[in-house]
Design a protein around this motif. Structure first.
Motif, PDB file in Angstrom:
ATOM      1  N   GLU A 112      -3.488   0.340 -15.101  1.00  0.00           N
ATOM      2  CA  GLU A 112      -4.403  -0.023 -14.018  1.00  0.00           C
ATOM      3  C   GLU A 112      -4.835   1.220 -13.257  1.00  0.00           C
ATOM      4  O   GLU A 112      -4.088   2.191 -13.179  1.00  0.00           O
ATOM      5  CB  GLU A 112      -3.722  -0.952 -13.009  1.00  0.00           C
ATOM      6  N   LEU A 113      -6.015   1.165 -12.690  1.00  0.00           N
ATOM      7  CA  LEU A 113      -6.478   2.157 -11.748  1.00  0.00           C
ATOM      8  C   LEU A 113      -6.280   1.557 -10.366  1.00  0.00           C
ATOM      9  O   LEU A 113      -6.828   0.497 -10.067  1.00  0.00           O
ATOM     10  CB  LEU A 113      -7.953   2.485 -11.979  1.00  0.00           C
ATOM     11  N   VAL A 114      -5.502   2.216  -9.517  1.00  0.00           N
ATOM     12  CA  VAL A 114      -5.208   1.709  -8.177  1.00  0.00           C
ATOM     13  C   VAL A 114      -6.081   2.454  -7.177  1.00  0.00           C
ATOM     14  O   VAL A 114      -6.008   3.677  -7.067  1.00  0.00           O
ATOM     15  CB  VAL A 114      -3.712   1.899  -7.830  1.00  0.00           C
ATOM     16  N   VAL A 115      -6.918   1.720  -6.463  1.00  0.00           N
ATOM     17  CA  VAL A 115      -7.807   2.283  -5.449  1.00  0.00           C
ATOM     18  C   VAL A 115      -7.568   1.506  -4.164  1.00  0.00           C
ATOM     19  O   VAL A 115      -7.575   0.269  -4.168  1.00  0.00           O
ATOM     20  CB  VAL A 115      -9.291   2.171  -5.870  1.00  0.00           C
ATOM     21  N   ARG A 116      -7.339   2.212  -3.081  1.00  0.00           N
ATOM     22  CA  ARG A 116      -7.090   1.554  -1.791  1.00  0.00           C
ATOM     23  C   ARG A 116      -7.895   2.245  -0.694  1.00  0.00           C
ATOM     24  O   ARG A 116      -8.072   3.453  -0.713  1.00  0.00           O
ATOM     25  CB  ARG A 116      -5.608   1.621  -1.416  1.00  0.00           C
ATOM     26  N   ASP A 117      -8.348   1.458   0.276  1.00  0.00           N
ATOM     27  CA  ASP A 117      -8.935   2.006   1.493  1.00  0.00           C
ATOM     28  C   ASP A 117      -7.777   2.346   2.425  1.00  0.00           C
ATOM     29  O   ASP A 117      -6.914   1.503   2.683  1.00  0.00           O
ATOM     30  CB  ASP A 117      -9.853   0.985   2.170  1.00  0.00           C
ATOM     31  N   LEU A 118      -7.751   3.581   2.916  1.00  0.00           N
ATOM     32  CA  LEU A 118      -6.681   4.028   3.804  1.00  0.00           C
ATOM     33  C   LEU A 118      -7.229   4.179   5.214  1.00  0.00           C
ATOM     34  O   LEU A 118      -8.225   4.867   5.436  1.00  0.00           O
ATOM     35  CB  LEU A 118      -6.100   5.357   3.314  1.00  0.00           C
ATOM     36  N   ASP A 119      -6.607   3.533   6.161  1.00  0.00           N
ATOM     37  CA  ASP A 119      -7.029   3.554   7.561  1.00  0.00           C
ATOM     38  C   ASP A 119      -6.490   4.821   8.227  1.00  0.00           C
ATOM     39  O   ASP A 119      -5.339   4.868   8.655  1.00  0.00           O
ATOM     40  CB  ASP A 119      -6.502   2.310   8.271  1.00  0.00           C
ATOM     41  N   MET A 120      -7.324   5.846   8.313  1.00  0.00           N
ATOM     42  CA  MET A 120      -6.887   7.133   8.857  1.00  0.00           C
ATOM     43  C   MET A 120      -6.514   7.052  10.344  1.00  0.00           C
ATOM     44  O   MET A 120      -5.780   7.892  10.845  1.00  0.00           O
ATOM     45  CB  MET A 120      -7.962   8.194   8.641  1.00  0.00           C
ATOM     46  N   ALA A 121      -6.992   6.030  11.046  1.00  0.00           N
ATOM     47  CA  ALA A 121      -6.600   5.851  12.453  1.00  0.00           C
ATOM     48  C   ALA A 121      -5.106   5.554  12.557  1.00  0.00           C
ATOM     49  O   ALA A 121      -4.483   5.819  13.580  1.00  0.00           O
ATOM     50  CB  ALA A 121      -7.414   4.739  13.090  1.00  0.00           C
ATOM     51  N   LYS A 122      -4.529   5.027  11.484  1.00  0.00           N
ATOM     52  CA  LYS A 122      -3.094   4.730  11.464  1.00  0.00           C
ATOM     53  C   LYS A 122      -2.266   6.006  11.612  1.00  0.00           C
ATOM     54  O   LYS A 122      -1.182   5.987  12.194  1.00  0.00           O
ATOM     55  CB  LYS A 122      -2.750   4.019  10.160  1.00  0.00           C
ATOM     56  N   LEU A 123      -2.781   7.127  11.126  1.00  0.00           N
ATOM     57  CA  LEU A 123      -2.073   8.401  11.271  1.00  0.00           C
ATOM     58  C   LEU A 123      -1.863   8.740  12.746  1.00  0.00           C
ATOM     59  O   LEU A 123      -0.755   9.067  13.176  1.00  0.00           O
ATOM     60  CB  LEU A 123      -2.845   9.529  10.581  1.00  0.00           C
ATOM     61  N   ARG A 124      -2.924   8.669  13.525  1.00  0.00           N
ATOM     62  CA  ARG A 124      -2.836   8.992  14.952  1.00  0.00           C
ATOM     63  C   ARG A 124      -1.918   8.003  15.664  1.00  0.00           C
ATOM     64  O   ARG A 124      -1.093   8.372  16.498  1.00  0.00           O
ATOM     65  CB  ARG A 124      -4.227   8.983  15.576  1.00  0.00           C
ATOM     66  N   GLU A 125      -2.047   6.742  15.336  1.00  0.00           N
ATOM     67  CA  GLU A 125      -1.216   5.708  15.954  1.00  0.00           C
ATOM     68  C   GLU A 125       0.277   5.994  15.738  1.00  0.00           C
ATOM     69  O   GLU A 125       1.074   5.960  16.676  1.00  0.00           O
ATOM     70  CB  GLU A 125      -1.574   4.348  15.339  1.00  0.00           C
ATOM     71  N   VAL A 126       0.645   6.300  14.517  1.00  0.00           N
ATOM     72  CA  VAL A 126       2.058   6.569  14.206  1.00  0.00           C
ATOM     73  C   VAL A 126       2.511   7.885  14.842  1.00  0.00           C
ATOM     74  O   VAL A 126       3.594   7.969  15.412  1.00  0.00           O
ATOM     75  CB  VAL A 126       2.281   6.585  12.680  1.00  0.00           C
ATOM     76  N   ARG A 127       1.686   8.911  14.784  1.00  0.00           N
ATOM     77  CA  ARG A 127       2.065  10.207  15.378  1.00  0.00           C
ATOM     78  C   ARG A 127       2.208  10.110  16.887  1.00  0.00           C
ATOM     79  O   ARG A 127       3.086  10.740  17.470  1.00  0.00           O
ATOM     80  CB  ARG A 127       1.052  11.274  14.987  1.00  0.00           C
TER      81      ARG A 127
END
Length: 84
Positions: free
Chosen positions: A49-64
């Motif tokens: 399979e080819l796995v493609v996902r949309d990654l929410d980059m705002a989650k980086l700031r939230e976690v940091r």
């Protein structure tokens, strides 16, 4: 993936057996978010399979902002270890 690794991680693995040896590859490639939660479904353990996902980059700031590892780091404490 570790809890609060502060990055998205993509773990990849192929499936099947290679001609050059008895290696049985188990597949199940996946992405995890900065809190080690799967992003979408894990890939098949039997089919390619080819796995493609949309990654929410705002989650980086939230976690940091929540974990504050960068704020609390002490570069002066390990500076001698990184000196040339």
């Amino acid at each position: 993936a570790a809890v609060a690794n502060e990055y998205f991680v993509g773990a990849i693995n192929r499936v099947g057996v290679e001609e050059l040896g008895p290696n049985d590859f188990y597949g199940t490639s996946y992405f995890v978010d900065p809190e080690a939660q799967f992003v979408g479904e894990v890939a098949s353990d039997k089919e390619t399979e080819l796995v493609v996902r949309d990654l929410d980059m705002a989650k980086l700031r939230e976690v940091r902002d929540r974990w504050q590892f960068y704020r609390d780091r002490r570069p002066d404490a390990y500076e001698p270890l990184t000196a040339p």
